[in-house]
Design a protein around this motif. Structure first.
Motif, PDB file in Angstrom:
ATOM      1  N   LEU A 159       6.797  -1.846  -2.864  1.00 46.57           N
ATOM      2  CA  LEU A 159       6.479  -0.823  -3.640  1.00 46.57           C
ATOM      3  C   LEU A 159       6.286   0.427  -3.200  1.00 46.57           C
ATOM      4  O   LEU A 159       5.343   1.268  -1.990  1.00 46.57           O
ATOM      5  N   SER A 160       6.687   1.973  -4.047  1.00 43.46           N
ATOM      6  CA  SER A 160       6.555   3.238  -3.119  1.00 43.46           C
ATOM      7  C   SER A 160       5.405   3.803  -4.465  1.00 43.46           C
ATOM      8  O   SER A 160       4.820   3.545  -5.232  1.00 43.46           O
ATOM      9  N   GLY A 161       5.195   4.330  -3.611  1.00 44.68           N
ATOM     10  CA  GLY A 161       3.149   4.962  -3.988  1.00 44.68           C
ATOM     11  C   GLY A 161       2.389   4.691  -4.194  1.00 44.68           C
ATOM     12  O   GLY A 161       1.953   3.543  -4.041  1.00 44.68           O
ATOM     13  N   GLU A 162       1.288   4.987  -5.275  1.00 47.80           N
ATOM     14  CA  GLU A 162       0.367   4.518  -4.764  1.00 47.80           C
ATOM     15  C   GLU A 162      -0.040   2.905  -5.947  1.00 47.80           C
ATOM     16  O   GLU A 162       0.176   3.072  -6.558  1.00 47.80           O
ATOM     17  N   THR A 163      -1.100   2.386  -4.928  1.00 41.97           N
ATOM     18  CA  THR A 163      -0.113   1.146  -5.997  1.00 41.97           C
ATOM     19  C   THR A 163      -1.544   0.165  -6.089  1.00 41.97           C
ATOM     20  O   THR A 163      -2.803   0.424  -5.875  1.00 41.97           O
ATOM     21  N   LYS A 164      -2.136   0.000  -7.384  1.00 44.94           N
ATOM     22  CA  LYS A 164      -3.176  -0.390  -8.043  1.00 44.94           C
ATOM     23  C   LYS A 164      -3.049  -1.767  -8.433  1.00 44.94           C
ATOM     24  O   LYS A 164      -2.313  -1.684  -9.295  1.00 44.94           O
TER      25      LYS A 164
ATOM     26  N   PHE B 189      -3.830   0.128 -19.919  1.00 44.16           N
ATOM     27  CA  PHE B 189      -5.192   0.097 -19.397  1.00 44.16           C
ATOM     28  C   PHE B 189      -5.286   0.949 -17.842  1.00 44.16           C
ATOM     29  O   PHE B 189      -6.394   1.953 -17.533  1.00 44.16           O
ATOM     30  N   ALA B 190      -4.910  -0.011 -17.452  1.00 44.15           N
ATOM     31  CA  ALA B 190      -5.005   0.515 -15.583  1.00 44.15           C
ATOM     32  C   ALA B 190      -4.272   1.697 -15.415  1.00 44.15           C
ATOM     33  O   ALA B 190      -5.258   2.995 -14.450  1.00 44.15           O
ATOM     34  N   ILE B 191      -3.609   3.051 -16.314  1.00 43.05           N
ATOM     35  CA  ILE B 191      -3.361   3.625 -15.751  1.00 43.05           C
ATOM     36  C   ILE B 191      -4.443   4.791 -16.888  1.00 43.05           C
ATOM     37  O   ILE B 191      -4.212   6.038 -16.182  1.00 43.05           O
ATOM     38  N   ASP B 192      -4.810   4.707 -17.479  1.00 44.00           N
ATOM     39  CA  ASP B 192      -5.804   5.794 -18.613  1.00 44.00           C
ATOM     40  C   ASP B 192      -6.912   5.302 -16.972  1.00 44.00           C
ATOM     41  O   ASP B 192      -7.515   6.392 -17.825  1.00 44.00           O
TER      42      ASP B 192
ATOM     43  N   TRP C  71      -7.486   4.971 -14.287  1.00 46.17           N
ATOM     44  CA  TRP C  71      -6.931   4.875 -13.469  1.00 46.17           C
ATOM     45  C   TRP C  71      -7.727   4.936 -11.490  1.00 46.17           C
ATOM     46  O   TRP C  71      -8.586   4.315 -10.886  1.00 46.17           O
ATOM     47  N   LEU C  72      -8.298   6.308 -12.120  1.00 43.87           N
ATOM     48  CA  LEU C  72      -9.775   7.350 -11.199  1.00 43.87           C
ATOM     49  C   LEU C  72     -11.118   6.551 -11.369  1.00 43.87           C
ATOM     50  O   LEU C  72     -11.780   6.703 -10.532  1.00 43.87           O
TER      51      LEU C  72
END
Length: 146
Positions: free
Chosen positions: A24-29, A85-88, A90-91
């Motif tokens: 996957l491209s970009g930052e992945t969590k 939840f993960a997107i909200d 994220w940091l």
């Protein structure tokens, strides 16, 4: 993006999952719910391959964004809720660190101890009930008159 798929806790399936995530491209969590010990093989495999993994208490995710009167419980809805939840968060996601062997052993021993105590209390209650049914007036024999 991939369609939903099952991942067995086998070396080959975990390897395929790692390869998919790394492609996957970009930052992945990776965010998953804490589900007893079921999540551990996947979380460990991803963590050991350098993939950021966050394991979250299911109650936090269940309480997150609940604006519906009726509960919808499907795998698709659950995955969308976890993704939101993960997107909200994220940091603020905390990285999963596998427990060491001593901690795992202590957790197992603690569970066994708690289970042992439950059984002990249950057996004592059964004995009291049995004695009360066999000797209904026994409690008056041993009490002193006032």
């Amino acid at each position: 993006m991939a369609e939903p798929f099952d991942v067995s806790h086998t070396e080959s399936d975990l390897y395929k999952l790692v390869q998919l995530i790394k492609s996957l491209s970009g930052e992945t969590k990776v965010v998953m719910e804490y589900t007893g010990a079921y999540y551990e093989p996947i979380a460990n495999a991803l963590h050991n391959q350098g993939i950021f993994v966050s394991v979250v208490n299911p109650l936090l995710i269940d309480d997150y964004g609940t604006k519906r009167v009726r509960k919808v419980k499907t795998d698709k809805q659950d995955s969308l809720k976890i993704a939101s939840f993960a997107i909200d968060k994220w940091l603020d996601l905390r990285e999963y660190i596998p427990a060491n062997d001593i901690r795992k052993t202590l957790k197992i021993l603690n569970r066994q101890y708690v289970q042992y105590n439950k059984i002990l209390v249950m057996q004592k209650n059964n004995l009291i009930s049995l004695l009360d049914s066999c000797f209904p007036n026994a409690n008056t024999l041993f009490t002193s008159p006032r």
